[in-house]
Structure formats: structure tokens, C-alpha cells
Design a protein around this motif. Structure first.
Motif, PDB file in Angstrom:
ATOM      1  N   GLU A 106       9.140   7.781 -10.919  1.00  0.00           N
ATOM      2  CA  GLU A 106       9.399   6.423 -10.664  1.00  0.00           C
ATOM      3  C   GLU A 106       8.634   5.763  -8.990  1.00  0.00           C
ATOM      4  OE1 GLU A 106      13.101   5.656 -13.682  1.00  0.00           O
ATOM      5  OE2 GLU A 106      12.936   6.004 -11.740  1.00  0.00           O
ATOM      6  N   LYS A 107       7.709   5.085  -9.389  1.00  0.00           N
ATOM      7  CA  LYS A 107       7.274   3.942  -7.892  1.00  0.00           C
ATOM      8  C   LYS A 107       7.666   2.844  -7.571  1.00  0.00           C
ATOM      9  CE  LYS A 107       2.831   2.005  -7.335  1.00  0.00           C
ATOM     10  NZ  LYS A 107       1.617   1.656  -8.575  1.00  0.00           N
TER      11      LYS A 107
ATOM     12  N   LYS B  32      -0.686  11.720 -10.432  1.00  0.00           N
ATOM     13  CA  LYS B  32      -0.888  11.752  -9.065  1.00  0.00           C
ATOM     14  C   LYS B  32      -2.417  11.387  -8.700  1.00  0.00           C
ATOM     15  CE  LYS B  32      -1.003  14.883  -5.259  1.00  0.00           C
ATOM     16  NZ  LYS B  32      -0.721  16.859  -4.997  1.00  0.00           N
ATOM     17  N   GLU B  33      -3.506  11.553  -9.962  1.00  0.00           N
ATOM     18  CA  GLU B  33      -5.092  11.096  -9.403  1.00  0.00           C
ATOM     19  C   GLU B  33      -5.336   9.429  -9.199  1.00  0.00           C
ATOM     20  OE1 GLU B  33      -3.561  13.581 -11.531  1.00  0.00           O
ATOM     21  OE2 GLU B  33      -4.442  15.253 -11.101  1.00  0.00           O
ATOM     22  N   GLU B  34      -4.458   9.081 -10.422  1.00  0.00           N
ATOM     23  CA  GLU B  34      -4.612   7.242 -10.177  1.00  0.00           C
ATOM     24  C   GLU B  34      -3.993   6.692  -9.096  1.00  0.00           C
ATOM     25  OE1 GLU B  34      -2.900   6.599 -13.799  1.00  0.00           O
ATOM     26  OE2 GLU B  34      -4.422   6.507 -14.878  1.00  0.00           O
ATOM     27  N   GLN B  35      -3.348   7.490  -8.573  1.00  0.00           N
ATOM     28  CA  GLN B  35      -2.534   6.965  -7.070  1.00  0.00           C
ATOM     29  C   GLN B  35      -3.849   7.267  -5.898  1.00  0.00           C
ATOM     30  OE1 GLN B  35       1.183   9.270  -6.876  1.00  0.00           O
ATOM     31  NE2 GLN B  35       1.835   7.743  -6.116  1.00  0.00           N
ATOM     32  N   GLN B  36      -3.781   6.068  -4.601  1.00  0.00           N
ATOM     33  CA  GLN B  36      -4.100   5.694  -4.078  1.00  0.00           C
ATOM     34  C   GLN B  36      -3.531   6.973  -2.374  1.00  0.00           C
ATOM     35  OE1 GLN B  36      -3.525   3.581  -5.662  1.00  0.00           O
ATOM     36  NE2 GLN B  36      -3.405   1.597  -4.550  1.00  0.00           N
ATOM     37  N   THR B  37      -5.055   6.896  -1.771  1.00  0.00           N
ATOM     38  CA  THR B  37      -4.524   8.186  -1.251  1.00  0.00           C
ATOM     39  C   THR B  37      -4.209   8.003   0.596  1.00  0.00           C
ATOM     40  OG1 THR B  37      -6.832   8.789  -0.604  1.00  0.00           O
ATOM     41  CG2 THR B  37      -5.727   9.918  -2.013  1.00  0.00           C
ATOM     42  N   SER B  38      -4.708   6.209   0.592  1.00  0.00           N
ATOM     43  CA  SER B  38      -4.670   6.241   2.163  1.00  0.00           C
ATOM     44  C   SER B  38      -4.628   4.398   1.810  1.00  0.00           C
ATOM     45  CB  SER B  38      -5.786   6.147   3.295  1.00  0.00           C
ATOM     46  OG  SER B  38      -7.165   5.664   1.721  1.00  0.00           O
ATOM     47  N   LEU B  39      -3.838   2.818   3.027  1.00  0.00           N
ATOM     48  CA  LEU B  39      -3.868   2.647   3.283  1.00  0.00           C
ATOM     49  C   LEU B  39      -5.791   1.562   3.379  1.00  0.00           C
ATOM     50  CD1 LEU B  39      -2.469  -0.368   3.980  1.00  0.00           C
ATOM     51  CD2 LEU B  39      -3.354   0.316   5.812  1.00  0.00           C
TER      52      LEU B  39
ATOM     53  N   SER C 213       0.882  -1.306   0.038  1.00  0.00           N
ATOM     54  CA  SER C 213      -0.004   0.128   0.547  1.00  0.00           C
ATOM     55  C   SER C 213       1.282   0.747  -0.101  1.00  0.00           C
ATOM     56  CB  SER C 213      -1.086   0.089   1.193  1.00  0.00           C
ATOM     57  OG  SER C 213      -1.540   0.974   1.851  1.00  0.00           O
ATOM     58  N   TYR C 214       1.926   1.855   0.673  1.00  0.00           N
ATOM     59  CA  TYR C 214       2.846   2.544   0.390  1.00  0.00           C
ATOM     60  C   TYR C 214       3.918   2.579   0.044  1.00  0.00           C
ATOM     61  CZ  TYR C 214       7.202   5.599   1.728  1.00  0.00           C
ATOM     62  OH  TYR C 214       7.884   6.259   1.261  1.00  0.00           O
TER      63      TYR C 214
ATOM     64  N   GLY D  86       1.513  -2.431  -6.529  1.00  0.00           N
ATOM     65  CA  GLY D  86       2.644  -2.103  -4.883  1.00  0.00           C
ATOM     66  C   GLY D  86       1.565  -3.591  -3.986  1.00  0.00           C
ATOM     67  N   ILE D  87       0.380  -2.782  -4.138  1.00  0.00           N
ATOM     68  CA  ILE D  87      -0.471  -3.984  -3.080  1.00  0.00           C
ATOM     69  C   ILE D  87      -1.261  -5.842  -3.899  1.00  0.00           C
ATOM     70  CG2 ILE D  87      -2.734  -3.291  -3.935  1.00  0.00           C
ATOM     71  CD1 ILE D  87      -1.998  -3.952  -0.587  1.00  0.00           C
TER      72      ILE D  87
END
Length: 496
Positions: free
Chosen positions: A78-79, A218-225, A67-68, A380-381
Motif C-alpha cells: 500500500e502507498k 515497483k517499475e511504476e514508482q518514481q526513483t528520485s525527487l 514525492s516521498y 503523492g506529488i
């Protein structure tokens, strides 16, 4: 569609992946359980508890790391890649420390357990960050799904070959070195950890050469766990494949092979005094596992035979395992029958090499599907769950194996005093059916979740075409919930 991955980039990534699997061949294979019981000399019951606790930690740690990674990006946009540069050194150091046996005294058991737990937590955290990034980048290295499948096939083939070869050979070579030099098991194991653990980790740094070609805005990234976990549990493909693998971990008999050879097969079975139970186990794993590499090299052809669907590949694989292990059980192991039983199991493992390729491709399909459905990519998740279920499955298998040893009243005996009949009657009666049949039972249960996967070739083509259109700013089919809710207005469509 256009191909993106260069030859040099692919070779560097695969070479680094081989290094990472050198590390995991020490920790992820059945040898690790043997190390804990017969080299570090932890009691079997203690090992069982430790393995359960370790995998509970994995279950908590891995999704948090994933998640992080999903909601974090570096300044260069980069991710995954930067993690591949900075994690190898700590992975190597903690691998060495994990295999450091500073004492085998029973009076210091509490201290030895505390040290082991701390080292494992440190190792697992650093390894998870690297592993999630290493496999997560396979979903970002190219927007071409066919090229991605080929890349994944090569990655899984190389990784599995290195892992299988070294996890199989390490116990035999270790035993030969100990018997030939007269050095202690603890010292030689530490030397192996330095060479393969630290050395393999530094080789794994080559994975940094892989490029991220699917950029995340940025809009496609998760904002929280919470959002990451919400997306995780909406990914039906991931959930069902993960459940199947967790069920498959019930086949714990594969971790009892060494104990079977040590106490049920005569020490002169091979006619020499240098190779013992670990050497026999190596031969067993080679005969029963080597045929699987055929299907690994031919995974794409095997997929075509199974209606071009990797779910069907996984189901066929389990059916083979069930049928041929049942035959091997009834053949038995008395005298020369053991050789025939091993060959039969090897035939049953023919399709098994495609397993990791099929699962990784299905995970990548799941990532594409979630982007199509929600506008969010979840490398990631998703791959943290792959890492988690790999380690949790290994822990369940090892934990059940050591729990079974405890129920059979197993007690480690010095190699010099080992002979047939030194263990309990319960051990002698149950070890063969546990070794051979528990993997077959697990295979039968493994199939059940796969029957509920609903993602065929038609659905995959729609998702791929829509995502390509989305990245090019073109109109989509209109079937995606994300398109209807967010993108349709751009094309003058009112589909709410």
C-alpha cells in the motif's frame, strides 16, 4: 464498468474526512488571521511576514512529502492507507499547541513568534502527510473513472460542507461564549482547539477504511525527487489549474470582512450586545456562501450544462463572481443596503460550490493522463500540490490582507473601545472596495490559465480505455508514448 466501493467504506471515509475538516476550519479560514492579530495580538506587519514565511515553507515542504509518498510503498504494497492510520494524533496535538497563547506581552514578541513558527512547522508537516494521503487515495480507490468522480463529488461535498459550516460558525460561537462567560479570548480559543482540533483529528482516522484498488508495481514508482518533479511539471492539467488557484488567491478582500464589520458597521446593527463583528461576519459568510451548496449537490448536472467539462464549470463560476460582486459594490453598505449587497453576492456564488469537486476531478484526470503517457502514477506529488496550493493560496490571501491593513495603518483595538471612526481615514475609504472587488479582480485573472487546458471528453475517453486495456494486458490504441516505447513489442508492433 464495475463498481468497487462499498457503502460502509464510503461512509467511514466521508466521516473521517469531516473530522479532518474540523481541524482545518480552525487553521485554514480567515479566523486564523483574526486569531493572530486580535487574540494572540501579533502586530499586523508581523502577521504578514509570518504568513509569507509559513507559505514559503508550505511550498518547499508539500512537494517533498508528495514525492516521498510516490516513491515509497509499505510492505503490504500500500502507498497511502498506512499514513491515514498514524498521522491523526500528531495533527491533533500540534493543532492544540498552535492555539496556545502563553503571553501577549510585547516584550516577549520574539519568543512568541519563535514558538508559533516551530508549532506551525510541526503541524504543517504532519497535516501535509495526512492530507496528501487522504486525497491521493481517491485516485486509487477504484479503477472506474465514473465511480471515482461520484466518490470525489461526495468527498468534496461533505468536506466543504463541514469546513464551511464550522469555519463560518466558529467565530460567532466563540464570540458569544466569551461575552457570555467573561472568560478570556485566549482561553476559550484553546478550548475550541482541543474540541475541534484534537477531536476532529481523531475522527479523521476513519479515513483508513478506504481501500487501495489500483496497485502500483515497483517499475511504476518514481526513483528520485528529481523524477517526481519532472513528472509534476509535465502534467499540464495540474500546472494550469494550480496557476489559476494561485492567481485566485489575490482576492484577499474575503479575509477583511471581520475588520470591515468591526469598524464600519454600528455595534447595534443587529440590536443586541451579545453578537458583534464576528457574529456579523458569520451572517455575511452564510448569506454569501450558502447558495454555493446548491451547485455542490448538483455538480454533475452543472457539469452537463457546461458541455460535460469541469474546466467550463470553473470558468462560468468566475464570471458569476465578477458580475455580481461588481453589482454589490455599487449597491453599497450604508444602512439596509448592506443586506441587499450580501444577497447579490450570494446569488453570484451559486455555481461556486462545484469548485473543489471540479478541481479534484481534474487532478484525477491528470494522474490518469500521466500514467497513460509515462507509465507512472503521481498521486503523492499531485495531491501534495493540491495541499500546497490550498495552503499557499490561503497564505497569499491572508498575507495580502494583513499587508493591506498595515498600509491602511490598522491597529487592533479592544472590543470595548471600538466604534465607527476609530481607524484611519484610509481604512474607512478603502475597506469596502477591498472586501468586495479584490475577489472579482482575482476571478477575472483566474480564467486566463484555464483557457489553455486541452483535455476534453474525447481525450479522456481514449486515456480511460487505454488504461483499462493496459491493466488487463490487452492491446491499446497506440497513441500513448509509453505504449509505443515499452509495451508495443509485446503485441508484435514496431512503432518506434
Amino acid at each position: 464498468m464495475e463498481n468497487y466501493i462499498g457503502k460502509k467504506e464510503k461512509i467511514s471515509y466521508l466521516f473521517g474526512l469531516g473530522g479532518q475538516n474540523l481541524v482545518y476550519s480552525l487553521v485554514g479560514a480567515s479566523f486564523f488571521t483574526y486569531f493572530m492579530t486580535d487574540i494572540a495580538l501579533f502586530p499586523a506587519a508581523t502577521v504578514s511576514v509570518l504568513l509569507v514565511l509559513m507559505k514559503i515553507w508550505d511550498g518547499v515542504n508539500d512537494p517533498i512529502v508528495g514525492s516521498y509518498i510516490d516513491k515509497h510503498s509499505f510492505k503490504n504494497g500500500e502507498k497511502m492507507r498506512p499514513f491515514l492510520r498514524y498521522t491523526p494524533l500528531p495533527v491533533g496535538i500540534f493543532t492544540v499547541l498552535l492555539f496556545l497563547v502563553f503571553s501577549t506581552e510585547g516584550s516577549l514578541l520574539w519568543l512568541r513568534v519563535a514558538y508559533f513558527v516551530i508549532m506551525y512547522i510541526c503541524w504543517d508537516l504532519s497535516y501535509t502527510v495526512q492530507d496528501v494521503s487522504l486525497w491521493g487515495i481517491t485516485a486509487m480507490v477504484t479503477p472506474n473513472p465514473d465511480e471515482r468522480d461520484r466518490f470525489v463529488q461526495w468527498a468534496r461535498t461533505i468536506g466543504s460542507c463541514v469546513y464551511s459550516a464550522f469555519s463560518t460558525v466558529i467565530p460567532m460561537v466563540l464570540e458569544i461564549v466569551v461575552n457570555s462567560t467573561g472568560q478570556s479570548w485566549q482561553f476559550i480559543t484553546l478550548v475550541f482547539a482541543i474540541i475541534l482540533g484534537l477531536g476532529g483529528a481523531m475522527i479523521s482516522k476513519r479515513c483508513y477504511q478506504a481501500q487501495e484498488r489500483i496497485k502500483i508495481v515497483k517499475e511504476e514508482q518514481q526513483t528520485s525527487l528529481v523524477e517526481s518533479f519532472s513528472l509534476l511539471f509535465k502534467n499540464r492539467i495540474l500546472m494550469l489549474v494550480t496557476l489559476a488557484n494561485l492567481i485566485g488567491a489575490l482576492g484577499f478582500g474575503s479575509n477583511l470582512v471581520t475588520y470591515f464589520f468591526k469598524y464600519e458597521i454600528p455595534s447595534d446593527f443587529l440590536g443586541n450586545g451579545v453578537m458583534g463583528a464576528l457574529g456579523l461576519s458569520t451572517i455575511f459568510y452564510i448569506i454569501t456562501g450558502l447558495p454555493g451548496f446548491i451547485s455542490m449537490m448538483l455538480a454533475d448536472k452543472f457539469k452537463k450544462l457546461c458541455k460535460n467539462n469541469y474546466v467550463n464549470v470553473l470558468i462560468v463560476m468566475q464570471i458569476f463572481n465578477i458580475v455580481f460582486r461588481t453589482i454589490a459594490y455599487f449597491i453599497g453598505f450604508e444602512g439596509k443596503k448592506l443586506w441587499l449587497a450580501m444577497v447579490v453576492i450570494g446569488i453570484g456564488s451559486l455555481p461556486s460550490g462545484a469548485s473543489s469537486i471540479a478541481q479534484t476531478s481534474l487532478f484525477c484526470d491528470g494522474i490518469d493522463y500521466m500514467e497513460w503517457k509515462t507509465g507512472k502514477r503521481t498521486e503523492g506529488i499531485t495531491f501534495s500540490m493540491q495541499t500546497a496550493f490550498t495552503k499557499i493560496s490561503s497564505g497569499i490571501t491572508s498575507g495580502l490582507a494583513t499587508f493591506a491593513l498595515s498600509l491602511l495603518h490598522y491597529k487592533a483595538i479592544d472590543s470595548a473601545d471600538v466604534y465607527i471612526g476609530t481607524q484611519t481615514a484610509a481604512f474607512d475609504n478603502w475597506i469596502w472596495p477591498l472586501v468586495i472587488l479584490t475577489p472579482a479582480i482575482a476571478s477575472a485573472l483566474y480564467i486566463i490559465p484555464l483557457l489553455f487546458v486541452r483535455y476534453g471528453n474525447k481525450e479522456k475517453k481514449k486515456v480511460t480505455d487505454d488504461l483499462q486495456a493496459r491493466r488487463e494486458g490487452k492491446k491499446e490504441s497506440g497513441d500513448s508514448p509509453y505504449y509505443r516505447a515499452v509495451l508495443a513489442d509485446k503485441f508484435g508492433e514496431n512503432v518506434q
